[in-house]
Design an enzyme around this catalytic site. Structure first.
Site, PDB file in Angstrom:
ATOM      1  N   SER A 193      11.217 -73.495  68.379  1.00 31.08           N
ATOM      2  CA  SER A 193      12.637 -73.498  68.725  1.00 31.08           C
ATOM      3  C   SER A 193      13.127 -74.867  69.172  1.00 31.08           C
ATOM      4  CB  SER A 193      12.872 -72.492  69.849  1.00 31.08           C
ATOM      5  OG  SER A 193      11.927 -72.728  70.876  1.00 31.08           O
ATOM      6  N   THR A 226      15.010 -72.611  73.690  1.00 28.29           N
ATOM      7  CA  THR A 226      15.357 -73.994  74.016  1.00 28.29           C
ATOM      8  C   THR A 226      14.580 -74.539  75.203  1.00 28.29           C
ATOM      9  OG1 THR A 226      17.599 -73.646  73.265  1.00 28.29           O
ATOM     10  CG2 THR A 226      17.335 -75.275  74.975  1.00 28.29           C
ATOM     11  N   THR A 264      17.014 -78.391  71.356  1.00 25.43           N
ATOM     12  CA  THR A 264      16.765 -77.133  70.646  1.00 25.43           C
ATOM     13  C   THR A 264      16.942 -77.286  69.146  1.00 25.43           C
ATOM     14  OG1 THR A 264      17.367 -74.779  70.630  1.00 25.43           O
ATOM     15  CG2 THR A 264      19.175 -76.336  70.733  1.00 25.43           C
ATOM     16  N   ARG A 268      26.224 -75.059  62.399  1.00 23.89           N
ATOM     17  CA  ARG A 268      26.472 -74.384  63.677  1.00 23.89           C
ATOM     18  C   ARG A 268      25.986 -75.252  64.852  1.00 23.89           C
ATOM     19  NH1 ARG A 268      22.866 -72.528  68.031  1.00 23.89           N
ATOM     20  NH2 ARG A 268      23.898 -70.789  69.036  1.00 23.89           N
ATOM     21  N   THR A 271      19.766 -71.458  78.586  1.00 19.41           N
ATOM     22  CA  THR A 271      19.068 -71.059  77.365  1.00 19.41           C
ATOM     23  C   THR A 271      19.517 -69.647  76.992  1.00 19.41           C
ATOM     24  OG1 THR A 271      16.904 -70.720  76.315  1.00 19.41           O
ATOM     25  CG2 THR A 271      17.016 -70.272  78.671  1.00 19.41           C
ATOM     26  N   GLY A 272      19.495 -69.375  75.700  1.00 21.40           N
ATOM     27  CA  GLY A 272      19.913 -68.050  75.252  1.00 21.40           C
ATOM     28  C   GLY A 272      20.933 -68.158  74.148  1.00 21.40           C
TER      29      GLY A 272
END
Ligand code: ASP
Length: 324
Positions: free
Chosen positions: A79, A184, A202, A212, A235-236
């Site tokens: 990631s 990340t 990330t 994106r 993060t997420g």
């Protein structure tokens, strides 16, 4: 679970607001030495590297940058950086930002292709230009100009995963039908003298729509640092979290008197307040104030942030508070 006592917090906010803005930095500066706080399992090596860099005379910015490089260089972390899973077209696109809490300035790159260390390219955006964020082809050309060497970022494993995804006729996409693969590295640190830095790097969501940009390279979203208060990272689900300007919200909540832990939880609760469906969001945040106190929280047990903490020579791996 540690929950915020709103009344106490609001009272504290009212009582300390004037103080937070007018107090000189020295009065709130940390005295306990350096502290590094990073997301997920890769955070441990990152913190340890950061501590070494600082100890050997590097600046806090160097420490955070080099710490994050350890995750970017590791092909097994799918990631971040080299080995990060690609977008829907099989191209790895990296996002990163680093923010200096002293100068109140950041350097960031978004949708950077072919360079495994976007945090270092972002660092040079900060140091060498008057810009904050470079994206796509411009970021690529800037990295070339700065002497970084382009390379293939797909590893045999990440290529195999992309081919499998592509070959699956029912594969999930981001056309309002999300998939999840994200971890990340977000990192915050202090040198123990009141200086704060936040960094984030990330490959974003696996199989994302090309172009994106997530929260990670956006100042105030994936990173924020202010020596007068503290620093935060996230993060997420960056598509969701960008809309809450997570990191700056947390730092501003700390400026109003909240502890880092209270500020992290307050932000996640705010997301639920605006939309109860966010109880199941993949969202987690970390924060540190300029005294080296820390906070970490996850929205829910299905996306439970484990984080790494380095303090006084001790390297630990801990579980964040989860709200739901
Ligand atoms: N926040 C990142 C993004 O949405 C992903 C992650 O944190 O794992 O790009």
């Amino acid at each position: 679970m540690h929950t915020i006592n709103r009344r106490t917090f609001v009272k504290a906010v009212a009582g300390t607001a004037a103080l937070a803005v007018s107090e000189p930095r020295a009065a709130t500066a940390a005295s306990s030495g350096a502290v590094f706080l990073s997301t997920w399992v890769q955070g441990k090596a990152a913190n340890e590297r950061a501590a070494e860099v600082l100890k050997s005379g590097g600046t806090l910015l160097d420490a955070i940058e080099k710490g994050i490089n350890t995750a970017e260089d590791d092909p097994n972390i799918t990631s971040v950086g080299y080995g990060g899973l690609p977008n829907a077209e099989g191209e790895v696109e990296l996002d990163a930002a680093i923010m200096d809490g002293t100068r109140h300035r950041a350097g960031a790159v978004a949708s950077l292709r072919k360079f495994k260390n976007p945090i270092s390219v972002g660092r040079l955006v900060l140091e060498k230009t008057r810009h904050t964020t470079l994206a796509g082809d411009g970021a690529f050309r800037f990295a070339l100009q700065m002497g970084f060497r382009p390379q293939q970022l797909l590893t045999p494993e990440s290529l195999k995963k992309w081919l499998e995804w592509k070959a699956d006729p029912k594969h999930q996409t981001f056309w309002l039908n999300p998939t999840d693969n994200h971890d990340t590295i977000g990192m915050v640190g202090t040198d123990g003298k009141g200086h704060m830095v936040s960094g984030c790097s990330t490959s974003g969501l696996a199989w994302k729509i090309p172009g994106r940009v997530g929260d990670s390279p956006l100042v105030g979203c994936g990173v924020y640092a202010d020596d007068n208060v503290g620093a935060a990272s996230a993060t997420g689900d960056g598509d969701l979290m960008t809309n809450y300007c997570t990191s700056v919200s947390i730092v501003h909540t700390m400026a109003r008197g909240a502890s880092p832990q209270e500020a992290c939880e307050e932000l996640l609760q705010q997301m639920v307040k605006t939309d109860p469906a966010n109880r199941s969001a993949e969202a987690a945040v970390i924060a540190m104030n300029n005294r080296g106190e820390i906070g970490a929280a996850s929205m829910q047990k299905g996306f439970h942030l484990k984080y790494a903490l380095w303090r006084e020579g001790q390297s630990q791996f801990l579980e964040s508070v989860k709200l739901y």
